[in-house]
Design a protein around this motif. Sequence first.
Motif, short mmCIF file in Angstrom:
data_model
loop_
_atom_site.label_atom_id
_atom_site.label_comp_id
_atom_site.label_asym_id
_atom_site.label_seq_id
_atom_site.Cartn_x
_atom_site.Cartn_y
_atom_site.Cartn_z
N THR A 34 107.32 -4.23 26.62
CA THR A 34 108.34 -3.66 25.75
C THR A 34 109.71 -3.60 26.42
OG1 THR A 34 107.76 -1.39 26.38
CG2 THR A 34 106.69 -2.30 24.40
N PHE A 38 113.25 -3.90 24.69
CA PHE A 38 114.04 -2.68 24.64
C PHE A 38 115.41 -2.86 25.30
CE2 PHE A 38 115.44 1.54 25.87
CZ PHE A 38 115.06 2.33 24.81
N MET A 49 120.66 -0.84 26.31
CA MET A 49 119.59 -0.91 25.32
C MET A 49 119.96 -1.84 24.17
SD MET A 49 118.34 3.02 24.93
CE MET A 49 119.83 3.90 25.37
N ARG A 55 115.24 -5.26 18.63
CA ARG A 55 113.97 -5.26 19.39
C ARG A 55 112.84 -5.76 18.51
NH1 ARG A 55 114.58 1.02 20.90
NH2 ARG A 55 116.71 0.87 21.66
N TRP A 78 110.43 4.03 18.28
CA TRP A 78 111.19 2.89 17.77
C TRP A 78 110.31 1.73 17.29
CZ3 TRP A 78 110.74 -1.90 20.10
CH2 TRP A 78 110.22 -1.94 21.39
#
Length: 184
Positions: A34, A38, A49, A55, A78
């Motif tokens: 991730t 991210f 970010m 993402r 998220w």
Amino acid sequence: MKSCRIHITGASGAGVSSLGRALADALSIPHHDTDDYFWQPTSPPYQNMREPADRLRLMHEMFLPRTDWVVSGSLTGWGDAIIPAFDLVVFLTTPREIRLRRLQAREATRYGAEAVAPGGWRHKETGEFLEWASQYDDGDFASRSLAKHQAWLAALPCPVLPLDGSRPLSELVAEVSRAMAPAR
């Protein structure tokens, strides 16, 4: 053949990425982390970010439509849109002392021992990161915490396999592989 879509999560330093890579290798399927979705690529890493929509878009482009994959890291807050794709979620818990030792070693490997040592260019950031990571077990619900993870896990529609991240990696891989055996 049924799909094999596994999400591995837990505290920073719990061994989530290590298990993800090892499991993907054992099952001969792709591994994704991730952090790669991210964070925007920067040097040094982990500075900027990405927006949550970006993402998720990248994850859909890179692996979500595929039949088999392992994704490691935290999606809490998220990544709920991809929860329906999971066949299994593995939740690693590892004692704080072990996690912090692993994180200190990882920071020294990533940036150099001199950089993270007192007086080094990365010392302050490493200290702040370790302080943040040390609060996981007792942290409030607003931050990345055990309580927040447990609430997220309780709402999942797929099986959750809790494992002790201090166990040898080979044992963890074998246990997850056994849990997925009916699907393979």
